[in-house]
Design a protein around this motif. Structure first.
Motif, PDB file in Angstrom:
ATOM      1  N   MET A 209       0.834  -1.203   0.000  1.00  0.00           N
ATOM      2  CA  MET A 209       0.000   0.000   0.000  1.00  0.00           C
ATOM      3  C   MET A 209       0.870   1.255   0.000  1.00  0.00           C
ATOM      4  O   MET A 209       0.583   2.228  -0.712  1.00  0.00           O
ATOM      5  CB  MET A 209      -0.929  -0.008   1.214  1.00  0.00           C
ATOM      6  CG  MET A 209      -1.992  -1.089   1.172  1.00  0.00           C
ATOM      7  SD  MET A 209      -2.876  -1.316   2.734  1.00  0.00           S
ATOM      8  CE  MET A 209      -3.953   0.115   2.707  1.00  0.00           C
ATOM      9  N   GLY A 210       1.953   1.246   0.792  1.00  0.00           N
ATOM     10  CA  GLY A 210       2.829   2.401   0.839  1.00  0.00           C
ATOM     11  C   GLY A 210       3.617   2.594  -0.432  1.00  0.00           C
ATOM     12  O   GLY A 210       3.805   3.729  -0.897  1.00  0.00           O
ATOM     13  N   VAL A 211       4.064   1.511  -1.047  1.00  0.00           N
ATOM     14  CA  VAL A 211       4.881   1.600  -2.254  1.00  0.00           C
ATOM     15  C   VAL A 211       4.046   2.006  -3.463  1.00  0.00           C
ATOM     16  O   VAL A 211       4.457   2.852  -4.271  1.00  0.00           O
ATOM     17  CB  VAL A 211       5.585   0.248  -2.513  1.00  0.00           C
ATOM     18  CG1 VAL A 211       6.236   0.245  -3.898  1.00  0.00           C
ATOM     19  CG2 VAL A 211       6.625  -0.016  -1.442  1.00  0.00           C
ATOM     20  N   ASN A 212       2.852   1.433  -3.613  1.00  0.00           N
ATOM     21  CA  ASN A 212       2.051   1.670  -4.813  1.00  0.00           C
ATOM     22  C   ASN A 212       1.135   2.880  -4.717  1.00  0.00           C
ATOM     23  O   ASN A 212       0.799   3.491  -5.721  1.00  0.00           O
ATOM     24  CB  ASN A 212       1.205   0.426  -5.115  1.00  0.00           C
ATOM     25  CG  ASN A 212       2.050  -0.745  -5.574  1.00  0.00           C
ATOM     26  OD1 ASN A 212       2.556  -0.777  -6.689  1.00  0.00           O
ATOM     27  ND2 ASN A 212       2.220  -1.725  -4.696  1.00  0.00           N
ATOM     28  N   GLY A 213       0.689   3.220  -3.513  1.00  0.00           N
ATOM     29  CA  GLY A 213      -0.203   4.361  -3.353  1.00  0.00           C
ATOM     30  C   GLY A 213      -1.618   4.089  -3.843  1.00  0.00           C
ATOM     31  O   GLY A 213      -2.027   2.938  -4.032  1.00  0.00           O
ATOM     32  N   LYS A 214      -2.381   5.168  -4.075  1.00  0.00           N
ATOM     33  CA  LYS A 214      -3.772   5.066  -4.503  1.00  0.00           C
ATOM     34  C   LYS A 214      -3.866   4.734  -5.987  1.00  0.00           C
ATOM     35  O   LYS A 214      -2.926   4.963  -6.746  1.00  0.00           O
ATOM     36  CB  LYS A 214      -4.502   6.388  -4.256  1.00  0.00           C
ATOM     37  CG  LYS A 214      -4.671   6.804  -2.821  1.00  0.00           C
ATOM     38  CD  LYS A 214      -5.265   8.210  -2.727  1.00  0.00           C
ATOM     39  CE  LYS A 214      -6.593   8.310  -3.453  1.00  0.00           C
ATOM     40  NZ  LYS A 214      -7.189   9.673  -3.338  1.00  0.00           N
ATOM     41  N   TYR A 215      -5.032   4.232  -6.377  1.00  0.00           N
ATOM     42  CA  TYR A 215      -5.338   4.155  -7.793  1.00  0.00           C
ATOM     43  C   TYR A 215      -5.530   5.581  -8.312  1.00  0.00           C
ATOM     44  O   TYR A 215      -6.168   6.417  -7.642  1.00  0.00           O
ATOM     45  CB  TYR A 215      -6.626   3.370  -8.040  1.00  0.00           C
ATOM     46  CG  TYR A 215      -6.542   1.888  -7.760  1.00  0.00           C
ATOM     47  CD1 TYR A 215      -5.319   1.236  -7.634  1.00  0.00           C
ATOM     48  CD2 TYR A 215      -7.695   1.119  -7.642  1.00  0.00           C
ATOM     49  CE1 TYR A 215      -5.252  -0.127  -7.380  1.00  0.00           C
ATOM     50  CE2 TYR A 215      -7.640  -0.241  -7.401  1.00  0.00           C
ATOM     51  CZ  TYR A 215      -6.416  -0.858  -7.265  1.00  0.00           C
ATOM     52  OH  TYR A 215      -6.357  -2.203  -7.021  1.00  0.00           O
ATOM     53  N   PRO A 216      -5.038   5.894  -9.495  1.00  0.00           N
ATOM     54  CA  PRO A 216      -5.197   7.265 -10.005  1.00  0.00           C
ATOM     55  C   PRO A 216      -6.629   7.614 -10.394  1.00  0.00           C
ATOM     56  O   PRO A 216      -7.013   8.787 -10.385  1.00  0.00           O
ATOM     57  CB  PRO A 216      -4.266   7.297 -11.220  1.00  0.00           C
ATOM     58  CG  PRO A 216      -4.091   5.863 -11.615  1.00  0.00           C
ATOM     59  CD  PRO A 216      -4.173   5.068 -10.355  1.00  0.00           C
ATOM     60  N   TYR A 217      -7.420   6.604 -10.752  1.00  0.00           N
ATOM     61  CA  TYR A 217      -8.814   6.862 -11.149  1.00  0.00           C
ATOM     62  C   TYR A 217      -9.731   6.102 -10.197  1.00  0.00           C
ATOM     63  O   TYR A 217      -9.752   4.864 -10.183  1.00  0.00           O
ATOM     64  CB  TYR A 217      -9.053   6.434 -12.592  1.00  0.00           C
ATOM     65  CG  TYR A 217      -8.097   7.079 -13.563  1.00  0.00           C
ATOM     66  CD1 TYR A 217      -8.132   8.453 -13.796  1.00  0.00           C
ATOM     67  CD2 TYR A 217      -7.134   6.312 -14.219  1.00  0.00           C
ATOM     68  CE1 TYR A 217      -7.247   9.049 -14.672  1.00  0.00           C
ATOM     69  CE2 TYR A 217      -6.242   6.895 -15.095  1.00  0.00           C
ATOM     70  CZ  TYR A 217      -6.294   8.272 -15.321  1.00  0.00           C
ATOM     71  OH  TYR A 217      -5.409   8.861 -16.182  1.00  0.00           O
ATOM     72  N   LEU A 218     -10.491   6.858  -9.408  1.00  0.00           N
ATOM     73  CA  LEU A 218     -11.312   6.277  -8.348  1.00  0.00           C
ATOM     74  C   LEU A 218     -12.688   6.889  -8.324  1.00  0.00           C
ATOM     75  O   LEU A 218     -12.910   8.010  -8.790  1.00  0.00           O
ATOM     76  CB  LEU A 218     -10.668   6.518  -6.977  1.00  0.00           C
ATOM     77  CG  LEU A 218      -9.436   5.706  -6.582  1.00  0.00           C
ATOM     78  CD1 LEU A 218      -8.921   6.206  -5.240  1.00  0.00           C
ATOM     79  CD2 LEU A 218      -9.788   4.237  -6.496  1.00  0.00           C
ATOM     80  N   CYS A 219     -13.628   6.172  -7.734  1.00  0.00           N
ATOM     81  CA  CYS A 219     -14.901   6.754  -7.331  1.00  0.00           C
ATOM     82  C   CYS A 219     -15.347   6.038  -6.076  1.00  0.00           C
ATOM     83  O   CYS A 219     -14.918   4.910  -5.802  1.00  0.00           O
ATOM     84  CB  CYS A 219     -15.957   6.672  -8.427  1.00  0.00           C
ATOM     85  SG  CYS A 219     -16.317   5.000  -9.014  1.00  0.00           S
ATOM     86  N   TYR A 220     -16.209   6.693  -5.316  1.00  0.00           N
ATOM     87  CA  TYR A 220     -16.604   6.165  -4.015  1.00  0.00           C
ATOM     88  C   TYR A 220     -18.109   5.985  -3.875  1.00  0.00           C
ATOM     89  O   TYR A 220     -18.583   5.485  -2.857  1.00  0.00           O
ATOM     90  CB  TYR A 220     -16.130   7.107  -2.901  1.00  0.00           C
ATOM     91  CG  TYR A 220     -14.633   7.270  -2.826  1.00  0.00           C
ATOM     92  CD1 TYR A 220     -14.017   8.403  -3.340  1.00  0.00           C
ATOM     93  CD2 TYR A 220     -13.846   6.289  -2.263  1.00  0.00           C
ATOM     94  CE1 TYR A 220     -12.641   8.566  -3.274  1.00  0.00           C
ATOM     95  CE2 TYR A 220     -12.471   6.429  -2.190  1.00  0.00           C
ATOM     96  CZ  TYR A 220     -11.865   7.573  -2.699  1.00  0.00           C
ATOM     97  OH  TYR A 220     -10.502   7.715  -2.638  1.00  0.00           O
ATOM     98  N   GLY A 221     -18.876   6.401  -4.866  1.00  0.00           N
ATOM     99  CA  GLY A 221     -20.329   6.368  -4.736  1.00  0.00           C
ATOM    100  C   GLY A 221     -20.968   5.210  -5.470  1.00  0.00           C
ATOM    101  O   GLY A 221     -20.317   4.298  -5.972  1.00  0.00           O
ATOM    102  N   GLY A 222     -22.312   5.278  -5.551  1.00  0.00           N
ATOM    103  CA  GLY A 222     -23.073   4.271  -6.273  1.00  0.00           C
ATOM    104  C   GLY A 222     -23.663   3.179  -5.412  1.00  0.00           C
ATOM    105  O   GLY A 222     -24.310   2.272  -5.935  1.00  0.00           O
ATOM    106  N   GLN A 223     -23.472   3.232  -4.101  1.00  0.00           N
ATOM    107  CA  GLN A 223     -24.026   2.189  -3.236  1.00  0.00           C
ATOM    108  C   GLN A 223     -25.539   2.315  -3.130  1.00  0.00           C
ATOM    109  O   GLN A 223     -26.100   3.408  -3.277  1.00  0.00           O
ATOM    110  CB  GLN A 223     -23.406   2.265  -1.833  1.00  0.00           C
ATOM    111  CG  GLN A 223     -21.919   1.991  -1.773  1.00  0.00           C
ATOM    112  CD  GLN A 223     -21.077   3.195  -2.106  1.00  0.00           C
ATOM    113  OE1 GLN A 223     -21.598   4.294  -2.287  1.00  0.00           O
ATOM    114  NE2 GLN A 223     -19.765   3.006  -2.195  1.00  0.00           N
ATOM    115  N   THR A 224     -26.187   1.194  -2.890  1.00  0.00           N
ATOM    116  CA  THR A 224     -27.628   1.162  -2.688  1.00  0.00           C
ATOM    117  C   THR A 224     -27.926   0.463  -1.371  1.00  0.00           C
ATOM    118  O   THR A 224     -27.030  -0.091  -0.720  1.00  0.00           O
ATOM    119  CB  THR A 224     -28.330   0.412  -3.831  1.00  0.00           C
ATOM    120  OG1 THR A 224     -27.918  -0.972  -3.808  1.00  0.00           O
ATOM    121  CG2 THR A 224     -27.982   1.018  -5.183  1.00  0.00           C
TER     122      THR A 224
END
Length: 508
Positions: A209-224
Motif C-alpha cells: 500500500m505504501g509503495v504503490n499508493g492510490k489508484y489514479p482513477y477512483l470513485c466512491y459512490g453508487g451504493q444502494t
C-alpha cells in the motif's frame, strides 16, 4: 475482464451485569448430560485443557478477515459504512462477553444446550441444527475459496479452479486432524504457523500500500440499500466466531478466563479491521476485491512467496468451525480428543476397536470430500452469492441477536430495565439485518443462471486475477495495464473499468 467480473460477482467491553442468582445444578459430572447433548459421554475434565492464551489466538485467527473488510466498506459507502461498522464492532464486542457470562452462570457449554435452557427442547434442537447448517455451508464456501489461493500462488501452471479445489483438499484433510480447540501440541504448532502467516500478511499488505499508493482513477459512490445490506451480511463472517464460542469455553481450564481471551483478541482485531476497511476504501474506492486484498496489487514475487506459505499457514482459521461439528459426533461416540492410537475410555467409547486417530481420519476426510463435491457442483452457479445468505441467517443469529435473546431468557428476572432496553435494541438490529439480508440474497439468487457441475472457461481463473497490474490467470500484460496505470487508451483500466463503473456516480 471476465475474471474481474467473476470476482465482483462472488463478493461477499465486557458488560458488567448484576451478580447472578444461583442456578440449579443437576449434579452431572458429564458435560451437559442434563440436556442430552452430543458431549454427554465424555467427562468434563477430559476436555478442560485450554489456557486463555490459546483461546485468545483461536478467536483472533478465526475471525481475522480484515483483508476482506475493505470490500464490505466499499459496498456500504462513506455514509453508512462507518455507522454500520461501529454498530457491528460494539455489538460483537459486548455480546461476546454476554455469551460467555451466560455459559458460565448456567454451566452450559454448547449452543444446543443454551438453546434448550432458553427455549426448551425444541428450541435447543433448532439452535443446534442452525449452528450445524451454518458451519457446513461455511465449510463448502471455504473449500471453494481455497482454490483461489492456489491459483494466485501458481498463476502460470494452467490448472483451473475446479482442479485446484481437489488439490486443496489434501492439506485441508491433514490440518483437520487436530483433535480439538486446545490442549494438544498439534494445535500449538498450527497456531504458531498461523501467527507467522498473519504477521507476514500485515507487513506485506502495508508495504504494498505504501509503495504503490492510490489508484489514479477512483470513485466512491453508487451504493444502494441492497449493496449495503449484502455487505453487512458478508462482513458477518469476520465477526462469526461466536457460533463456536460456547464450545471453546467448554475446553477452558478456567472458563471464566474466556473473558480475558475475548477482550485481547478483540483489542487486536478491531483496530486492524478499521485500518484496512477505511484506508483500503480510501485508496481503492469501489474497486476493492472481495476474494483477497492482495488482488489489489500485482503478481509480484513477494505476493507469490506469501501465497505459497499461506496455503498451509492460513489453514488453521478454516478448521475451528469444522472441529466443532466433528466433536458433536466424536464426543457422542465417546471418542476422546486426548486419545490417538489407544482408547483410554473403553467404558465410554462406542467404537473401542478402532484407533481414535484412524476414526478421526476416516470420518473427517469423508466430510471434506462431501464439501468438495458440493463446491464443485456449485462452482458455476455462483457460490459466492451464498455467503450473504449464510451470513444473514446463521452468522447474524449467533453473533448479533441470539446472545441477547439467551441473556433475556436465562436472566430476565435479574437484569435491570435499562439492560432489557439494550437487549431489545440489539435484538431488533440483528433481526433487521437478518431479514433484509435474506431478502436481498434471495433476490440475487433468483437471477442466477447455470447448472450443477458446469465448468466454463471464465471460471478457470476465478478469484485469481490481480487488478492493480493485470496479471494472474494466464493473463499477459506487456504494457503494464491495470488500476495503477495512468493511461487512458483502449484496453486501459480507465476505459474498461473506471468510465463504465464511475460515470454519473460521483465523478471522482
Amino acid at each position: 475482464q471476465p475474471h474481474q467480473q467473476k470476482q465482483q460477482r462472488h463478493s461477499p467491553t465486557k458488560h458488567k451485569m448484576d451478580p447472578p442468582a444461583p442456578l440449579q445444578n443437576h449434579g452431572s459430572s458429564l458435560i451437559a448430560s442434563r440436556t442430552g447433548s452430543f458431549a454427554s459421554r465424555i467427562p468434563e475434565e477430559e476436555l478442560r485443557r485450554m489456557k486463555w492464551q490459546q483461546a485468545g489466538f483461536n478467536i483472533f485467527l478465526n475471525m481475522f478477515g480484515a483483508s476482506q473488510i475493505p470490500f464490505a466498506i466499499s459496498q456500504m459507502g462513506w455514509v453508512w459504512g462507518p455507522i454500520i461498522f461501529v454498530l457491528l464492532v460494539a455489538c460483537s464486542w459486548w455480546s461476546g462477553h454476554v455469551l460467555v457470562d451466560c455459559c458460565i452462570h448456567s454451566k452450559t457449554y454448547t449452543w444446543k444446550d443454551l438453546g434448550t435452557r432458553a427455549f426448551g427442547a425444541c428450541g435447543g434442537h433448532a439452535v443446534g441444527w442452525l449452528q450445524t447448517i451454518g458451519i457446513v455451508l461455511t465449510g463448502v464456501l471455504q473449500t471453494q475459496g481455497g482454490s483461489s489461493v492456489w491459483a494466485q500462488s501458481f498463476p502460470d501452471v494452467g490448472i483451473c479452479a475446479w482442479w485446484w479445489m481437489v488439490v486443496n483438499a489434501a492439506p485441508l484433510i491433514i490440518f483437520l486432524q487436530i483433535p480439538s480447540f486446545g490442549g494438544s501440541w498439534v494445535m500449538v504448532f498450527a497456531t504458531t504457523v498461523a501467527i507467522i502467516s498473519t504477521i507476514w500478511q500485515q507487513v506485506l499488505y502495508l508495504t504494498l500500500m505504501g509503495v504503490n499508493g492510490k489508484y489514479p482513477y477512483l470513485c466512491y459512490g453508487g451504493q444502494t440499500l441492497g449493496t449495503a445490506v449484502a455487505a453487512t451480511c458478508n462482513m458477518m463472517f469476520s465477526f462469526g466466531v461466536k457460533n463456536i464460542l460456547p464450545e471453546m469455553t467448554r475446553e477452558m481450564v478456567n472458563p471464566k478466563e474466556m473473558h480475558k481471551s475475548w477482550f485481547w483478541s478483540q483489542a487486536v482485531a478491531m483496530p486492524l479491521y478499521a485500518l484496512y476497511g477505511f484506508l483500503g476504501f480510501y485508496m481503492y474506492g469501489i474497486f476493492n476485491q472481495n476474494a483477497s486484498f492482495g488482488l489489489q496489487f500485482d503478481r509480484n514475487n513477494w505476493q507469490i512467496a506469501y501465497n505459497i506459505f499461506s496455503l498451509f499457514g492460513n489453514l488453521v482459521p478454516t478448521v475451528y468451525g469444522q472441529i466443532c461439528i466433528f466433536l458433536k459426533v466424536e464426543l457422542a461416540l465417546g471418542v476422546s480428543p486426548r486419545d490417538w492410537w489407544t482408547v483410554t475410555n473403553p467404558g465410554l467409547n462406542r467404537i473401542p476397536r478402532i484407533p481414535p486417530i484412524l476414526f478421526r481420519f476416516l470420518f473427517r476426510s469423508t466430510i471434506i470430500l462431501l464439501y468438495l463435491v458440493a463446491a464443485e457442483a456449485l462452482l458455476h452457479v455462483g457460490l459466492g452469492f451464498f455467503s450473504s445468505l449464510v451470513g444473514s441467517t446463521a452468522m447474524t443469529a449467533f453473533s448479533f441477536y441470539l446472545p441477547w435473546v439467551v441473556l433475556w431468557r436465562l436472566r430476565g428476572t435479574e437484569i435491570s430495565p435499562l439492560m432489557k432496553v439494550v437487549c431489545l435494541f440489539w435484538i431488533l438490529c440483528g433481526l433487521f439485518a437478518a431479514g433484509a439480508g435474506l431478502y436481498f440474497s434471495a433476490k440475487e439468487m433468483a437471477h442466477m443462471s447455470g447448472g450443477l457441475f458446469v465448468f466454463e472457461p471464465e471460471d478457470c481463473a476465478q478469484n485469481a486475477f490481480y487488478i492493480g497490474r493485470y496479471s494472474g490467470g494466464g493473463y499477459h500484460n506487456p504494457d503494464n495495464r491495470g488500476a495503477f496505470s495512468t493511461t487512458k487508451g483502449n484496453g486501459s483500466f480507465y476505459q474498461d473499468y473506471y468510465l463504465p463503473t464511475c460515470h454519473n456516480k460521483d465523478g471522482k
